[in-house]
Design a protein around this motif. Structure first.
Motif, PDB file in Angstrom:
ATOM      1  N   TYR A 221      28.630  21.814 -42.005  1.00 17.03           N
ATOM      2  CA  TYR A 221      28.141  21.210 -40.732  1.00 17.03           C
ATOM      3  C   TYR A 221      29.578  21.048 -39.914  1.00 17.03           C
ATOM      4  O   TYR A 221      30.661  21.144 -40.423  1.00 17.03           O
ATOM      5  CB  TYR A 221      28.085  19.692 -41.183  1.00 17.03           C
ATOM      6  CG  TYR A 221      26.562  19.638 -41.778  1.00 17.03           C
ATOM      7  CD1 TYR A 221      25.422  19.346 -40.968  1.00 17.03           C
ATOM      8  CD2 TYR A 221      26.424  19.532 -43.226  1.00 17.03           C
ATOM      9  CE1 TYR A 221      24.046  19.316 -41.620  1.00 17.03           C
ATOM     10  CE2 TYR A 221      25.175  19.394 -43.810  1.00 17.03           C
ATOM     11  CZ  TYR A 221      24.141  19.433 -43.159  1.00 17.03           C
ATOM     12  OH  TYR A 221      22.884  19.256 -43.635  1.00 17.03           O
ATOM     13  N   GLY A 222      29.517  20.804 -38.883  1.00 19.16           N
ATOM     14  CA  GLY A 222      30.334  20.713 -37.939  1.00 19.16           C
ATOM     15  C   GLY A 222      31.152  19.387 -38.044  1.00 19.16           C
ATOM     16  O   GLY A 222      30.628  18.428 -38.840  1.00 19.16           O
ATOM     17  N   TRP A 223      32.302  19.100 -37.301  1.00 12.85           N
ATOM     18  CA  TRP A 223      32.958  17.781 -37.705  1.00 12.85           C
ATOM     19  C   TRP A 223      32.113  16.630 -36.843  1.00 12.85           C
ATOM     20  O   TRP A 223      31.526  16.729 -36.068  1.00 12.85           O
ATOM     21  CB  TRP A 223      34.081  17.968 -36.713  1.00 12.85           C
ATOM     22  CG  TRP A 223      34.955  16.754 -36.822  1.00 12.85           C
ATOM     23  CD1 TRP A 223      35.149  15.385 -36.071  1.00 12.85           C
ATOM     24  CD2 TRP A 223      36.086  16.364 -37.844  1.00 12.85           C
ATOM     25  NE1 TRP A 223      36.022  14.533 -36.596  1.00 12.85           N
ATOM     26  CE2 TRP A 223      36.468  15.124 -37.736  1.00 12.85           C
ATOM     27  CE3 TRP A 223      36.321  17.095 -38.884  1.00 12.85           C
ATOM     28  CZ2 TRP A 223      37.661  14.688 -38.411  1.00 12.85           C
ATOM     29  CZ3 TRP A 223      37.306  16.579 -39.820  1.00 12.85           C
ATOM     30  CH2 TRP A 223      37.963  15.462 -39.564  1.00 12.85           C
ATOM     31  N   GLY A 224      31.854  15.692 -37.940  1.00 11.46           N
ATOM     32  CA  GLY A 224      31.147  14.298 -37.438  1.00 11.46           C
ATOM     33  C   GLY A 224      29.633  14.793 -37.713  1.00 11.46           C
ATOM     34  O   GLY A 224      28.880  13.662 -37.223  1.00 11.46           O
ATOM     35  N   GLN A 225      29.054  15.934 -38.253  1.00 10.36           N
ATOM     36  CA  GLN A 225      27.680  16.142 -37.974  1.00 10.36           C
ATOM     37  C   GLN A 225      27.128  16.022 -39.648  1.00 10.36           C
ATOM     38  O   GLN A 225      25.891  16.066 -39.892  1.00 10.36           O
ATOM     39  CB  GLN A 225      27.475  17.583 -37.623  1.00 10.36           C
ATOM     40  CG  GLN A 225      28.053  17.796 -36.339  1.00 10.36           C
ATOM     41  CD  GLN A 225      27.337  16.705 -35.018  1.00 10.36           C
ATOM     42  OE1 GLN A 225      26.156  16.256 -35.002  1.00 10.36           O
ATOM     43  NE2 GLN A 225      28.255  16.222 -34.563  1.00 10.36           N
ATOM     44  N   ALA A 226      27.968  15.940 -40.561  1.00  6.08           N
ATOM     45  CA  ALA A 226      27.570  16.035 -41.911  1.00  6.08           C
ATOM     46  C   ALA A 226      26.615  14.535 -42.253  1.00  6.08           C
ATOM     47  O   ALA A 226      26.906  13.539 -41.556  1.00  6.08           O
ATOM     48  CB  ALA A 226      28.390  16.309 -42.787  1.00  6.08           C
ATOM     49  N   PRO A 227      25.995  14.469 -43.220  1.00  7.51           N
ATOM     50  CA  PRO A 227      25.517  13.223 -43.693  1.00  7.51           C
ATOM     51  C   PRO A 227      26.679  12.074 -43.959  1.00  7.51           C
ATOM     52  O   PRO A 227      27.369  12.463 -44.704  1.00  7.51           O
ATOM     53  CB  PRO A 227      24.749  13.547 -44.870  1.00  7.51           C
ATOM     54  CG  PRO A 227      24.317  14.806 -44.819  1.00  7.51           C
ATOM     55  CD  PRO A 227      25.621  15.591 -44.090  1.00  7.51           C
ATOM     56  N   PRO A 228      26.622  10.857 -43.640  1.00 12.61           N
ATOM     57  CA  PRO A 228      27.788   9.801 -43.760  1.00 12.61           C
ATOM     58  C   PRO A 228      27.840   9.711 -45.164  1.00 12.61           C
ATOM     59  O   PRO A 228      28.938   9.171 -45.224  1.00 12.61           O
ATOM     60  CB  PRO A 228      27.106   8.442 -43.088  1.00 12.61           C
ATOM     61  CG  PRO A 228      26.046   9.213 -42.080  1.00 12.61           C
ATOM     62  CD  PRO A 228      25.309  10.346 -42.615  1.00 12.61           C
ATOM     63  N   TYR A 229      27.078   9.621 -46.137  1.00 13.43           N
ATOM     64  CA  TYR A 229      27.349   9.242 -47.430  1.00 13.43           C
ATOM     65  C   TYR A 229      28.148  10.335 -48.251  1.00 13.43           C
ATOM     66  O   TYR A 229      28.476  10.176 -49.207  1.00 13.43           O
ATOM     67  CB  TYR A 229      26.203   9.090 -48.271  1.00 13.43           C
ATOM     68  CG  TYR A 229      25.173  10.384 -48.768  1.00 13.43           C
ATOM     69  CD1 TYR A 229      25.543  10.763 -49.932  1.00 13.43           C
ATOM     70  CD2 TYR A 229      24.319  11.019 -47.800  1.00 13.43           C
ATOM     71  CE1 TYR A 229      24.839  11.949 -50.407  1.00 13.43           C
ATOM     72  CE2 TYR A 229      23.897  12.179 -48.286  1.00 13.43           C
ATOM     73  CZ  TYR A 229      23.975  12.565 -49.432  1.00 13.43           C
ATOM     74  OH  TYR A 229      23.371  13.519 -49.943  1.00 13.43           O
ATOM     75  N   LEU A 230      28.468  11.459 -47.545  1.00 12.51           N
ATOM     76  CA  LEU A 230      29.170  12.337 -48.208  1.00 12.51           C
ATOM     77  C   LEU A 230      30.584  12.397 -47.976  1.00 12.51           C
ATOM     78  O   LEU A 230      31.018  11.728 -46.823  1.00 12.51           O
ATOM     79  CB  LEU A 230      28.663  14.020 -47.738  1.00 12.51           C
ATOM     80  CG  LEU A 230      27.320  14.281 -48.068  1.00 12.51           C
ATOM     81  CD1 LEU A 230      26.987  15.468 -47.500  1.00 12.51           C
ATOM     82  CD2 LEU A 230      27.162  13.994 -49.676  1.00 12.51           C
ATOM     83  N   ARG A 231      31.474  12.617 -48.838  1.00 13.05           N
ATOM     84  CA  ARG A 231      32.796  12.354 -48.839  1.00 13.05           C
ATOM     85  C   ARG A 231      33.686  13.633 -49.178  1.00 13.05           C
ATOM     86  O   ARG A 231      33.194  14.392 -50.042  1.00 13.05           O
ATOM     87  CB  ARG A 231      33.422  11.228 -49.487  1.00 13.05           C
ATOM     88  CG  ARG A 231      32.717  10.013 -49.409  1.00 13.05           C
ATOM     89  CD  ARG A 231      33.278   9.383 -47.884  1.00 13.05           C
ATOM     90  NE  ARG A 231      32.978   7.860 -47.716  1.00 13.05           N
ATOM     91  CZ  ARG A 231      31.788   7.548 -47.393  1.00 13.05           C
ATOM     92  NH1 ARG A 231      30.832   8.474 -46.697  1.00 13.05           N
ATOM     93  NH2 ARG A 231      31.380   6.405 -47.092  1.00 13.05           N
ATOM     94  N   THR A 232      34.936  13.849 -48.730  1.00 11.88           N
ATOM     95  CA  THR A 232      35.795  14.686 -48.965  1.00 11.88           C
ATOM     96  C   THR A 232      36.273  14.580 -50.557  1.00 11.88           C
ATOM     97  O   THR A 232      36.591  13.302 -50.628  1.00 11.88           O
ATOM     98  CB  THR A 232      36.870  15.283 -48.233  1.00 11.88           C
ATOM     99  OG1 THR A 232      37.729  14.256 -47.967  1.00 11.88           O
ATOM    100  CG2 THR A 232      36.111  15.691 -47.001  1.00 11.88           C
ATOM    101  N   GLN A 233      37.232  15.289 -51.143  1.00 11.83           N
ATOM    102  CA  GLN A 233      37.965  14.938 -52.262  1.00 11.83           C
ATOM    103  C   GLN A 233      39.009  13.869 -51.899  1.00 11.83           C
ATOM    104  O   GLN A 233      39.470  13.092 -52.841  1.00 11.83           O
ATOM    105  CB  GLN A 233      38.305  16.083 -53.055  1.00 11.83           C
ATOM    106  CG  GLN A 233      38.936  15.640 -54.621  1.00 11.83           C
ATOM    107  CD  GLN A 233      39.224  16.905 -55.243  1.00 11.83           C
ATOM    108  OE1 GLN A 233      38.845  18.295 -54.811  1.00 11.83           O
ATOM    109  NE2 GLN A 233      39.599  16.939 -56.573  1.00 11.83           N
ATOM    110  N   THR A 234      39.687  14.060 -50.732  1.00 10.74           N
ATOM    111  CA  THR A 234      40.723  13.154 -50.438  1.00 10.74           C
ATOM    112  C   THR A 234      40.343  11.888 -50.123  1.00 10.74           C
ATOM    113  O   THR A 234      40.854  10.878 -50.706  1.00 10.74           O
ATOM    114  CB  THR A 234      41.431  13.866 -49.189  1.00 10.74           C
ATOM    115  OG1 THR A 234      41.979  15.281 -49.617  1.00 10.74           O
ATOM    116  CG2 THR A 234      42.604  13.107 -48.799  1.00 10.74           C
TER     117      THR A 234
END
Length: 476
Positions: free
Chosen positions: A37-50
């Motif tokens: 996904y592009g920036w701000g387009q992914a499902p909100p419940y997902l997180r990066t490792q950081t």
């Protein structure tokens, strides 16, 4: 994530999809079977490792990314399910204390949410505001700090402001006197009234003494204008005459260089000398020396034993190695032949300063060696002070004899005239660039390259008609 997976995660009691688990746009690509996904387009419940680390969470064993976030600087960053992460182990008291110290401002003592280097942002703003307040209370001239802010119009105290106004009035009066009188030398003719000049000065509303005169005001009276016009015309004529003389001098110098090169090529008393050495330092030794006549005949071409190894960087330049000079004659054995071919000759050298320096060094060692052998029978090894004094005297005498030998030569440099003939001007040095000699860095080859330079200079004179008196037999 696919729509099938998202729909499967919705409870049966709900009829619509959970907005936290639905992407805001279609994927822009795929990594294997995982959506990107592009920036701000992914499902909100997902997180990066950081982001998981910021919430004191870490990835569970075997947890796989459910999507990727495409970034410009870091590529495709994996995204993980927040619910699948596990809590991190609590930090120890020492670690917490160290982190707290790093986030504590040394000025105000408050703990911030970021690492504080020298002072926190609040203290930085306070310090900046304090500096601005102090600057507003500081006089721009005397730099004295006052309790109250100074006027923003001039930022000066009362005494400095009075001095400034007095200086401004003085400049204004001088300007009025200057623009109302003819600018000619020792002329006092009035061209503009002071009343008109002051009115024009007030219209400009400038407070720093940079007034400009009106466009219709004359600068000089008619007689002074005529005198100034004659003076400028005389200056222009003088500059034009100087430029013509300079160009003529350059043409004469160019013809002289061409004539010098043509005469050197047919002069039987002209020889060309070149040396190859162990380096460019002041104690470099000669490893090859060559002397050619003006017609290209080889008068002397020999390797010279430098009494030591030849550095690799020097060998890479001219190709002469230590093995090649093994068994070659020393300079002292070559010296009689060198004196014979140079006797009564005009010696042409490309960059004579360097080659003469190497000859002077070799001659000094030659005479010093003879002096050492002569004094060996009269000076004992135990007389240290006497031996040192004898060595100093021998060295001074050797340098004197070497300098006398070099000074007796009739040497002419080729690099200067040839570089001036090429005319590659360098603005930084204010002179023509020195031209490299394309002779292969061997002594005889460099001598032939010098003769080629002279031939090129001679041919240019023939093409320009400057050396029409040369017969065809002289052209090489």
């Amino acid at each position: 994530m696919s729509s099938t997976t998202a729909a499967a995660e919705v409870p049966a009691s709900r009829t619509e999809a959970d907005p936290e688990r639905v992407a805001r746009a279609e994927p822009c690509g795929h990594v294997g079977e995982v959506s990107v996904y592009g920036w701000g387009q992914a499902p909100p419940y997902l997180r990066t490792q950081t982001q998981l680390g910021g919430e004191r969470l870490k990835l569970a064993d075997g947890q796989q990314p459910l999507a990727y976030l495409r970034t410009r600087d870091y590529g495709d960053v994996p995204l993980y399910d927040l619910a699948g992460a596990v809590k991190m182990k609590p930090l120890g008291s020492k670690t917490k204390a160290a982190m707290r110290r790093r986030r504590t401002c040394p000025q105000c003592g408050k703990v911030r949410t970021y690492v504080v280097r020298r002072q926190c942002d609040v203290c930085n703003r306070r310090a900046q505001q304090a500096r601005e307040r102090k600057q507003a209370r500081t006089c721009w001239d005397c730099r004295k700090v006052f309790p109250r802010p100074l006027p923003k119009e001039h930022h000066r105290c009362g005494g400095c402001r009075r001095k400034q106004l007095a200086e401004l009035r003085r400049k204004a009066a001088e300007w009025v006197e200057r623009v109302t009188v003819c600018a000619g030398e020792e002329c006092s003719v009035k061209l503009v009234t002071k009343k008109e000049a002051r009115a024009h000065q007030r219209q400009q509303s400038l407070h720093w003494g940079s007034w400009s005169r009106a466009a219709h005001w004359p600068l000089r009276c008619p007689p002074c204008t005529e005198t100034e016009d004659r003076r400028q015309a005389d200056q222009r004529a003088r500059r034009e005459q100087e430029e013509r003389e300079r160009q003529e001098a350059e043409r004469q110098a160019a013809r002289a260089r061409v004539r010098w090169a043509a005469e050197a090529l047919v002069d039987p008393d002209v020889v060309v000398l070149d040396t190859e050495t162990t380096g460019l330092h002041g104690t470099a030794r000669i490893v090859e020396i060559a002397v050619l006549s003006s017609s290209g005949e080889v008068l002397l071409d020999t390797l010279v034993d430098p009494s030591g190894p030849i550095p690799a960087e020097a060998s890479q330049l001219h190709g002469i190695t230590t093995e090649m000079v093994a068994g070659a004659p020393a300079f002292s054995r070559v010296l009689p032949d060198l004196e014979r071919v140079l006797e009564g000759k005009r010696c042409l050298i490309y960059n004579d300063v360097y080659d003469l320096g190497r000859l002077r060094h070799e001659l000094t060692l030659h005479h010093l060696d003879h002096a050492a052998r002569a004094s060996a029978s009269t000076t004992t090894a135990g007389a240290g002070a006497v031996a040192e004094e004898v060595r100093e005297q021998a060295l001074a005498a050797a340098r004197t004899r070497a300098a006398a030998w070099v000074d007796a030569l009739h040497v002419e440099d080729v690099m200067g005239p040839y570089s001036d003939w090429v005319g590659d001007w360098n603005d930084y040095w204010g002179n023509n660039e020195w031209q490299a000699l394309r002779g292969g860095h061997r002594a005889a080859g460099d001598c032939r390259a010098v003769l080629d330079c002279l031939r090129a200079m001679k041919r240019s004179g023939e093409h320009e008609g400057g050396e029409g008196d040369l017969d065809e037999g002289e052209a090489l």
